[in-house]
Design a protein around this motif. Structure first.
Motif, mmCIF file in Angstrom:
data_model
loop_
_atom_site.group_PDB
_atom_site.id
_atom_site.type_symbol
_atom_site.label_atom_id
_atom_site.label_comp_id
_atom_site.label_asym_id
_atom_site.label_seq_id
_atom_site.Cartn_x
_atom_site.Cartn_y
_atom_site.Cartn_z
ATOM 1 N N GLY A 1 -3.861 -8.494 -5.959
ATOM 2 C CA GLY A 1 -3.086 -8.586 -4.720
ATOM 3 C C GLY A 1 -3.888 -8.177 -3.500
ATOM 4 O O GLY A 1 -3.782 -8.794 -2.441
ATOM 5 N N VAL A 2 -4.709 -7.132 -3.639
ATOM 6 C CA VAL A 2 -5.575 -6.719 -2.528
ATOM 7 C C VAL A 2 -6.545 -7.837 -2.176
ATOM 8 O O VAL A 2 -6.742 -8.168 -0.997
ATOM 9 C CB VAL A 2 -6.327 -5.414 -2.880
ATOM 10 C CG1 VAL A 2 -7.432 -5.132 -1.878
ATOM 11 C CG2 VAL A 2 -5.371 -4.250 -2.946
ATOM 12 N N ALA A 3 -7.138 -8.458 -3.190
ATOM 13 C CA ALA A 3 -8.102 -9.538 -2.946
ATOM 14 C C ALA A 3 -7.423 -10.750 -2.299
ATOM 15 O O ALA A 3 -7.928 -11.302 -1.313
ATOM 16 C CB ALA A 3 -8.775 -9.941 -4.251
ATOM 17 N N VAL A 4 -6.289 -11.146 -2.829
ATOM 18 C CA VAL A 4 -5.605 -12.343 -2.323
ATOM 19 C C VAL A 4 -5.025 -12.095 -0.921
ATOM 20 O O VAL A 4 -5.096 -12.961 -0.051
ATOM 21 C CB VAL A 4 -4.515 -12.813 -3.306
ATOM 22 C CG1 VAL A 4 -3.703 -13.951 -2.737
ATOM 23 C CG2 VAL A 4 -5.151 -13.240 -4.607
ATOM 24 N N ALA A 5 -4.467 -10.909 -0.691
ATOM 25 C CA ALA A 5 -3.944 -10.598 0.643
ATOM 26 C C ALA A 5 -5.080 -10.518 1.659
ATOM 27 O O ALA A 5 -4.911 -10.917 2.812
ATOM 28 C CB ALA A 5 -3.154 -9.292 0.612
ATOM 29 N N GLY A 6 -6.236 -10.030 1.240
ATOM 30 C CA GLY A 6 -7.403 -10.037 2.121
ATOM 31 C C GLY A 6 -7.827 -11.457 2.477
ATOM 32 O O GLY A 6 -8.135 -11.761 3.633
ATOM 33 N N LEU A 7 -7.842 -12.329 1.483
ATOM 34 C CA LEU A 7 -8.151 -13.741 1.752
ATOM 35 C C LEU A 7 -7.094 -14.375 2.655
ATOM 36 O O LEU A 7 -7.416 -15.195 3.528
ATOM 37 C CB LEU A 7 -8.243 -14.527 0.443
ATOM 38 C CG LEU A 7 -9.469 -14.263 -0.414
ATOM 39 C CD1 LEU A 7 -9.349 -15.010 -1.745
ATOM 40 C CD2 LEU A 7 -10.729 -14.681 0.316
ATOM 41 N N VAL B 1 -0.224 -18.265 -4.758
ATOM 42 C CA VAL B 1 -0.920 -17.184 -5.455
ATOM 43 C C VAL B 1 -0.389 -15.822 -5.003
ATOM 44 O O VAL B 1 -0.233 -14.907 -5.814
ATOM 45 C CB VAL B 1 -2.443 -17.307 -5.251
ATOM 46 C CG1 VAL B 1 -3.184 -16.114 -5.808
ATOM 47 C CG2 VAL B 1 -2.967 -18.586 -5.889
ATOM 48 N N LEU B 2 -0.079 -15.681 -3.709
ATOM 49 C CA LEU B 2 0.492 -14.427 -3.214
ATOM 50 C C LEU B 2 1.854 -14.145 -3.835
ATOM 51 O O LEU B 2 2.158 -12.997 -4.185
ATOM 52 C CB LEU B 2 0.614 -14.460 -1.691
ATOM 53 C CG LEU B 2 -0.613 -14.045 -0.901
ATOM 54 C CD1 LEU B 2 -0.450 -14.418 0.564
ATOM 55 C CD2 LEU B 2 -0.857 -12.566 -1.041
ATOM 56 N N ALA C 1 2.190 -4.492 -13.268
ATOM 57 C CA ALA C 1 0.858 -4.739 -13.826
ATOM 58 C C ALA C 1 -0.220 -4.132 -12.922
ATOM 59 O O ALA C 1 -0.222 -4.363 -11.714
ATOM 60 C CB ALA C 1 0.625 -6.234 -13.982
ATOM 61 N N LEU C 2 -1.128 -3.353 -13.514
ATOM 62 C CA LEU C 2 -2.193 -2.715 -12.740
ATOM 63 C C LEU C 2 -3.172 -3.745 -12.191
ATOM 64 O O LEU C 2 -3.616 -3.634 -11.047
ATOM 65 C CB LEU C 2 -2.926 -1.690 -13.606
ATOM 66 C CG LEU C 2 -4.077 -0.954 -12.912
ATOM 67 C CD1 LEU C 2 -3.537 -0.149 -11.734
ATOM 68 C CD2 LEU C 2 -4.815 -0.074 -13.896
ATOM 69 N N TRP C 3 -3.494 -4.760 -12.996
ATOM 70 C CA TRP C 3 -4.417 -5.786 -12.528
ATOM 71 C C TRP C 3 -3.873 -6.501 -11.300
ATOM 72 O O TRP C 3 -4.635 -6.985 -10.462
ATOM 73 C CB TRP C 3 -4.714 -6.805 -13.632
ATOM 74 C CG TRP C 3 -3.499 -7.566 -14.080
ATOM 75 C CD1 TRP C 3 -2.678 -7.253 -15.108
ATOM 76 C CD2 TRP C 3 -2.957 -8.763 -13.498
ATOM 77 N NE1 TRP C 3 -1.656 -8.165 -15.207
ATOM 78 C CE2 TRP C 3 -1.806 -9.104 -14.241
ATOM 79 C CE3 TRP C 3 -3.335 -9.572 -12.434
ATOM 80 C CZ2 TRP C 3 -1.036 -10.222 -13.939
ATOM 81 C CZ3 TRP C 3 -2.561 -10.692 -12.144
ATOM 82 C CH2 TRP C 3 -1.432 -11.010 -12.892
ATOM 83 N N LEU D 1 -2.407 -7.495 6.074
ATOM 84 C CA LEU D 1 -3.102 -6.211 6.173
ATOM 85 C C LEU D 1 -2.193 -5.062 5.744
ATOM 86 O O LEU D 1 -2.655 -4.096 5.123
ATOM 87 C CB LEU D 1 -3.629 -5.994 7.584
ATOM 88 C CG LEU D 1 -4.798 -6.908 7.984
ATOM 89 C CD1 LEU D 1 -5.211 -6.644 9.415
ATOM 90 C CD2 LEU D 1 -5.974 -6.752 7.036
ATOM 91 N N LEU D 2 -0.905 -5.155 6.046
ATOM 92 C CA LEU D 2 0.034 -4.147 5.560
ATOM 93 C C LEU D 2 0.159 -4.182 4.036
ATOM 94 O O LEU D 2 0.305 -3.131 3.399
ATOM 95 C CB LEU D 2 1.406 -4.338 6.206
ATOM 96 C CG LEU D 2 1.521 -3.861 7.648
ATOM 97 C CD1 LEU D 2 2.862 -4.275 8.244
ATOM 98 C CD2 LEU D 2 1.346 -2.365 7.744
ATOM 99 N N VAL D 3 0.093 -5.357 3.460
ATOM 100 C CA VAL D 3 0.130 -5.479 2.000
ATOM 101 C C VAL D 3 -1.100 -4.806 1.392
ATOM 102 O O VAL D 3 -0.995 -4.045 0.427
ATOM 103 C CB VAL D 3 0.221 -6.965 1.577
ATOM 104 C CG1 VAL D 3 -0.100 -7.142 0.109
ATOM 105 C CG2 VAL D 3 1.591 -7.515 1.895
ATOM 106 N N VAL D 4 -2.278 -5.072 1.965
ATOM 107 C CA VAL D 4 -3.502 -4.440 1.466
ATOM 108 C C VAL D 4 -3.379 -2.923 1.571
ATOM 109 O O VAL D 4 -3.702 -2.190 0.625
ATOM 110 C CB VAL D 4 -4.743 -4.959 2.240
ATOM 111 C CG1 VAL D 4 -5.965 -4.119 1.921
ATOM 112 C CG2 VAL D 4 -4.995 -6.419 1.931
ATOM 113 N N TRP D 5 -2.915 -2.432 2.712
ATOM 114 C CA TRP D 5 -2.752 -0.992 2.907
ATOM 115 C C TRP D 5 -1.773 -0.402 1.888
ATOM 116 O O TRP D 5 -2.034 0.631 1.282
ATOM 117 C CB TRP D 5 -2.277 -0.717 4.333
ATOM 118 C CG TRP D 5 -1.940 0.718 4.556
ATOM 119 C CD1 TRP D 5 -2.806 1.741 4.785
ATOM 120 C CD2 TRP D 5 -0.628 1.279 4.535
ATOM 121 N NE1 TRP D 5 -2.112 2.919 4.909
ATOM 122 C CE2 TRP D 5 -0.769 2.661 4.763
ATOM 123 C CE3 TRP D 5 0.643 0.759 4.355
ATOM 124 C CZ2 TRP D 5 0.312 3.523 4.814
ATOM 125 C CZ3 TRP D 5 1.719 1.614 4.394
ATOM 126 C CH2 TRP D 5 1.546 2.978 4.630
#
Length: 113
Positions: free
Chosen positions: A66-72, A47-48, A59-61, A96-100
């Motif tokens: 990506g934030v949700a999946v990287a957090g998981l 999924v990542l 894609a904006l979505w 965490l770097l991806v989320v940031w």
């Protein structure tokens, strides 16, 4: 994000194959099956990678996803600490770097509008 996903896929495959690479700690606060964790990491990794490809596509979505999946992924790797501590800490940091990075990118785009 794609790098973190590929590393999670490798982690999942190694866990499903019950590789001798992993620690067997006892009496930890949480204890799960190694093969079960392997499937979790394999699915999260796929999924990542898909979300990373969608982010590259613009894609904006995909940023929100990506934030949700990287957090998981960060949570899953934190729970993976008893099995392979160094690898888990590296992937927590990558996620965490991806989320940031995704959140910073959204903030910059909102300022330009």
């Amino acid at each position: 994000m794609i790098f973190g996903g590929v590393m999670a896929i490798f982690e999942g495959i190694a866990a499903i194959a019950k590789d001798d690479l992993f620690l067997a700690t006892r009496h930890y606060v949480f204890e799960f099956s190694l093969a079960g964790w392997g499937w979790v990491h394999l699915i999260l990794g796929i999924v990542l990678v898909v979300a990373g490809c969608a982010v590259i596509g613009g894609a904006l979505w995909a940023r929100f996803f990506g934030v949700a999946v990287a957090g998981l992924g960060a949570i899953a790797n934190f729970l993976w600490l008893p099995y392979y501590p160094l690898w888990a800490l590296v992937l927590v940091a990558v996620n965490l770097l991806v989320v940031w990075a995704l959140c910073t990118g959204m903030h910059r785009e909102a300022d330009t509008v």
